[in-house]
Design an enzyme around this catalytic site. Structure first.
Site, short mmCIF file in Angstrom:
data_model
loop_
_atom_site.label_atom_id
_atom_site.label_comp_id
_atom_site.label_asym_id
_atom_site.label_seq_id
_atom_site.Cartn_x
_atom_site.Cartn_y
_atom_site.Cartn_z
N SER A 79 -0.13 4.52 2.17
CA SER A 79 -0.91 3.38 2.62
C SER A 79 -0.50 2.07 1.96
CB SER A 79 -2.39 3.64 2.33
OG SER A 79 -2.63 3.68 0.94
N THR A 199 -5.13 1.11 0.69
CA THR A 199 -4.73 -0.15 0.07
C THR A 199 -5.00 0.03 -1.41
OG1 THR A 199 -5.45 -1.44 1.97
CG2 THR A 199 -5.43 -2.61 -0.11
N THR A 217 -0.91 -3.61 0.43
CA THR A 217 -1.11 -2.54 1.41
C THR A 217 0.01 -2.51 2.45
OG1 THR A 217 -2.76 -1.66 2.98
CG2 THR A 217 -2.37 -4.01 3.08
N ARG A 227 0.22 -7.48 13.41
CA ARG A 227 -1.18 -7.48 12.96
C ARG A 227 -1.24 -7.72 11.45
NH1 ARG A 227 -4.28 -4.29 9.01
NH2 ARG A 227 -6.43 -4.21 9.72
N THR A 250 -10.99 -2.85 0.20
CA THR A 250 -10.18 -1.96 1.03
C THR A 250 -11.02 -1.53 2.23
OG1 THR A 250 -10.91 -0.02 -0.21
CG2 THR A 250 -8.87 -1.05 -0.95
N GLY A 251 -10.36 -1.03 3.24
CA GLY A 251 -11.08 -0.60 4.44
C GLY A 251 -10.74 -1.50 5.62
#
Ligand code: ASP
Length: 348
Positions: A79, A199, A217, A227, A250-251
């Protein structure tokens, strides 16, 4: 020292008092500056390395970057950096930003290809340009100019995961996963692997009370090329205010981009919230603004996760997630440890 607010009473009383409460006054609180490093749950080694660097007298920003370099260079972490899962075309695009509290400077790179440690490039953007954010081809040319070696970031493991995703995406194209001639369901979307978020964010207060942070990340797996998530965006995936504290996240990056939530965490702390309370308030802010039906479950809760990590200038730390349980990594010297954070909802 770490207090866990009861969610219901906190949300009733905590937000109001945190918003109206006294400004954080570190000197009045009599706080010394004990160095502390806070990181996302995958940051045990990073936090330990950062603390070592701080103990050796290095600046907190150099320290946290040295910490996250471990994960960026790790081919087994899919990741972040080298070995990260690619975009939908199979290209790995990495994002990172850094903030240096004492000078309130920052640097960031987004949609950068072929560089294993985007956090280092972000630092060079901060130190060797008059800009704060470089993207894509321009970011790569800048990195090359500063001597960063180009590497193919797509490891075999990540390529195979991408291929599995690609081959199972649709039954209407001509790509097929490995199958036997008897398999009637080959290439069904039902067998799609999970989209991957991941991340590392790492924040530190050094012995002088100076604060810095980094988030890095490879972003959402199989994303549309170009993106950019929250990780390289100041105030979304990272924010540092040397007088108050720092927050990282993160997320689901889109949720942080639309809510400037790492900035909000620091502002909540400025207004008196503890790091954990501030992180929980940021989670609640996202929930309150999450109005799109496809992103809500039957009970109106987000169908996605976001986590926050925060540290105050006084060295208090905390974390919270929309969905728990959550934990984050801490180092105050010696070995790193996981700490439990708060959450709004619990799975299962
Ligand atoms: N926040 C990152 C992004 O949206 C991904 C993650 O942390 O899982 O790119």
């Amino acid at each position: 020292m770490q207090r866990r607010p009861n969610r219901r009473t906190f949300l009733k009383t905590g937000i109001a008092s945190a918003l109206l409460g006294p400004r954080l006054d570190v000197k009045a609180a009599g706080a010394g500056f004990l160095p502390v490093v806070v990181s996302s749950g995958n940051g045990l080694a990073a936090a330990a390395r950062a603390m070592q660097e701080i103990e050796d007298g290095r600046d907190a920003l150099d320290a946290v970057i040295a910490g996250v370099n471990i994960v960026e260079n790790d081919p087994n972490d899919m990741s972040v950096g080298y070995g990260g899962l690619p975009n939908e075309d199979g290209g790995v695009e990495v994002d990172s930003c850094v903030m240096h509290g004492p000078t309130h400077r920052g640097g960031a790179v987004a949609a950068l290809r072929n560089i294993k440690t985007p956090s280092n490039v972000a630092q060079v953007v901060m130190e060797r340009s008059d800009h704060a954010l470089l993207v894509g081809e321009g970011a790569l040319r800048f990195a090359r100019m500063h001597g960063f070696p180009e590497v193919d970031l797509l490891t075999d493991r990540a390529r195979e995961a991408w291929l599995r995703w690609r081959e199972n995406l649709s039954t209407r194209d001509d790509r097929l996963p490995a199958h036997s001639p008897e398999d009637a369901d080959v290439g069904r979307a039902a067998s799609l692997p999970e989209r991957n978020h991941g991340t590392i964010s790492c924040l530190a207060v050094d012995g002088r009370g100076d604060i810095s942070g980094v988030t890095t990340t490879s972003g959402l797996s199989f994303k549309i090329p170009g993106r950019v998530g929250d990780s390289p965006i100041f105030g979304a995936g990272l924010y540092v205010d040397n007088e108050v504290g720092a927050a990282g996240s993160t997320g689901r990056g889109e949720a942080n981009l639309l809510n400037c939530t790492s900035f909000a965490v620091v502002e909540f702390m400025r207004n008196g919230a503890s790091p954990e309370e501030a992180c929980l308030m940021a989670c609640q802010r996202i929930v309150d603004h999450n109005k799109v039906a496809r992103l809500r479950d039957d009970e109106g809760r987000p169908r996605f996760g976001v986590s926050f990590y925060a540290v105050s200038k006084a060295g208090q730390h905390g974390g919270a997630s929309i969905w728990g349980p959550m934990r984050y990594a801490i180092n105050t010297g010696g070995e790193s440890a996981h700490h439990d954070g708060a959450h709004l909802y619990r799975r299962g």
